[in-house]
Each structure stands twice: as structure tokens, then as C-alpha cells.
Scaffold this motif. Structure first.
Motif, PDB file in Angstrom:
ATOM      1  N   ARG A 190       0.819  -1.218   0.000  1.00 56.39           N
ATOM      2  CA  ARG A 190       0.000   0.000   0.000  1.00 56.39           C
ATOM      3  C   ARG A 190       0.854   1.269   0.000  1.00 56.39           C
TER       4      ARG A 190
ATOM      5  N   PRO B 290      -4.216  -4.644 -14.805  1.00 59.91           N
ATOM      6  CA  PRO B 290      -4.498  -3.332 -14.202  1.00 59.91           C
ATOM      7  C   PRO B 290      -3.893  -3.145 -12.812  1.00 59.91           C
ATOM      8  N   ALA B 291      -3.853  -4.222 -12.004  1.00 57.00           N
ATOM      9  CA  ALA B 291      -3.319  -4.104 -10.645  1.00 57.00           C
ATOM     10  C   ALA B 291      -1.804  -4.190 -10.598  1.00 57.00           C
ATOM     11  N   SER B 292      -1.207  -4.679 -11.682  1.00 57.23           N
ATOM     12  CA  SER B 292       0.223  -4.946 -11.664  1.00 57.23           C
ATOM     13  C   SER B 292       1.055  -3.685 -11.520  1.00 57.23           C
ATOM     14  N   ASP B 293       0.590  -2.597 -12.102  1.00 51.81           N
ATOM     15  CA  ASP B 293       1.351  -1.347 -12.078  1.00 51.81           C
ATOM     16  C   ASP B 293       0.807  -0.325 -11.091  1.00 51.81           C
ATOM     17  N   ARG B 294      -0.160  -0.733 -10.293  1.00 55.78           N
ATOM     18  CA  ARG B 294      -0.724   0.208  -9.327  1.00 55.78           C
ATOM     19  C   ARG B 294       0.209   0.344  -8.124  1.00 55.78           C
TER      20      ARG B 294
ATOM     21  N   SER C 103       0.391  -1.912  -4.759  1.00 55.24           N
ATOM     22  CA  SER C 103      -0.261  -3.216  -4.903  1.00 55.24           C
ATOM     23  C   SER C 103       0.740  -4.337  -4.645  1.00 55.24           C
TER      24      SER C 103
ATOM     25  N   TRP D  72       3.099  -4.737  -7.741  1.00 58.05           N
ATOM     26  CA  TRP D  72       3.990  -3.569  -7.820  1.00 58.05           C
ATOM     27  C   TRP D  72       5.061  -3.657  -6.744  1.00 58.05           C
TER      28      TRP D  72
END
Length: 222
Positions: A47, A85-89, A92, A95
């Protein structure tokens, strides 16, 4: 574990969540008070956007650190495929994993679920949630009888937990229960990093809650 000097004290930190600036501020506050030993209740990463620095600080301290649920996700999981979509957030799981070294990930994965630290003749259990199940939370709503039964089963005088981000001190059946709150994630009403410390006074464990007076711990983004 006994700090040098005539006072037996132990810093309690946890739920850093990749917030290295807040972690540094808490550690500076601890050092200013002359406390040299401590423990970490887990959730070092995820986070927050400084996972590498947060792990470096935690590892460098050499303090016992227990496994948090986010540490388990990062240390024992795999990143999503690139392009997800979550991979580069930022913050996360995927990430975070991609920003840590293999040594960092192995260290996170290897954290124990619980640690017992001795302060004089007193035994203190450190765990992130419930010592047997990270999905079970110990907090102020946990029945007092269950808490005392757990402490007696594990033969400890105090239980220190994390996870809820709610700073708490309470005593049941002669057993001390402490949650130091969160270093890295505050609330919309209080963005100050939270930590706590224990001391042994005349053979009795006493706990103290602290805040760093700086808005370094933003609330969790849903």
C-alpha cells in the motif's frame, strides 16, 4: 532482551505498510527516548510506495519481526502478469514484489507467525493477528476470557498484536494486551504515526502509547 541501563524497555512498532518516511520518524522518536530494543508486529510492506526502504530499515534494526498478512502476500505470492491493471498500481502486491530484491522477499516470507521476548522474568508474545491464524483478529472486542486463556496456553504475561491499526492498552486477568497502532497508515482525523513501548517496573509490565507529531501517515486508500 534487556536494553542497557537501569530500565528494561521495549519499543513496539508495526503496520509500516511501505511508508519509510513515517518509519524513520518513529525510529528517531524511539532513539531520542533512549530505547534501543524493539519488536515489529508485521505488515512491513504493501500500500505504501517505499517498500524497499521500509524493508531495509526493518532488516537493519535486527529487531524480531513477525509475519503480517501483507508480508505473506508479498513474500509467498507471485506478481500478476505485466499489463494487468493491478500490476502497475503503486502499493499493490505485484507492484511491491517487483520493487524488492529476492533477498527482501525471502526475508519477508521467512518471518515467524509469533515470537516470545523476555523482559526480566516476564514473557511477551508478539504476533500480527491471532498467533495461530492471521485471518483472526485480536482486538478490544475479543472476549476477555479468550484472551486470558490464550495467554495462559502460551505461558506469557503480555500479548502484543497489530493489524487493526487501533492503538490499545488493556489488562485482563493479570495479562497485558497492547496494540501499538500503525506507523504507516493513520486515519482521516489523525495522520500521526503511532507506536508504543513496554517497560518493566518493579516486576510489572507497563505499556505506553505514543504519536509522532507530524502528518506522515495518511489514511488507507480504499
Amino acid at each position: 532482551m534487556s536494553p542497557s541501563g537501569d530500565r528494561v524497555r521495549l519499543a513496539l512498532v508495526g503496520d509500516v505498510h511501505g511508508n519509510a518516511p513515517a518509519f524513520k520518524a518513529v525510529l528517531a522518536d524511539i532513539a531520542e527516548r533512549g530505547i534501543v530494543n524493539g519488536v515489529n508486529t508485521g505488515d512491513v510492506v504493501m500500500r505504501g510506495v517505499h517498500p524497499k526502504a521500509a524493508v531495509k530499515l526493518a532488516r537493519g534494526l535486527g529487531w524480531p519481526t513477525v509475519l503480517g498478512n501483507t508480508d505473506m502476500k508479498v513474500g509467498r505470492g507471485r506478481p500478476r502478469p505485466a499489463g494487468h491493471p493491478a500490476s502497475d498500481r503503486p502499493g499493490s502486491r505485484s507492484w511491491t514484489i517487483r520493487r524488492l530484491s529476492n533477498a527482501d522477499i525471502v526475508w519477508l516470507a521467512g518471518r515467524p507467525r509469533r515470537v516470545v521476548v523476555e523482559m526480566g522474568d516476564r514473557r511477551v508474545l508478539i504476533t500480527h493477528g491471532h498467533p495461530g491464524d492471521l485471518s483472526v483478529v485480536i482486538d478490544v472486542d475479543t472476549p476477555a476470557g479468550d484472551l486470558v486463556k490464550l495467554a495462559r496456553k502460551l505461558d506469557v504475561d503480555a500479548i502484543v498484536t497489530g493489524h487493526t491499526h487501533r492503538p490499545v492498552i488493556h489488562r485482563q486477568g493479570g495479562v497485558l494486551f497492547v496494540n501499538p497502532g500503525s506507523v504507516g497508515e493513520g486515519t482521516k482525523d489523525d495522520r500521526r504515526p503511532s507506536w508504543a513501548w513496554l517497560e518493566l517496573v518493579d516486576g510489572k509490565l507497563e505499556a505506553h502509547l505514543e504519536r509522532v507529531d507530524a502528518p506522515l501517515a495518511p489514511p488507507r486508500q480504499k
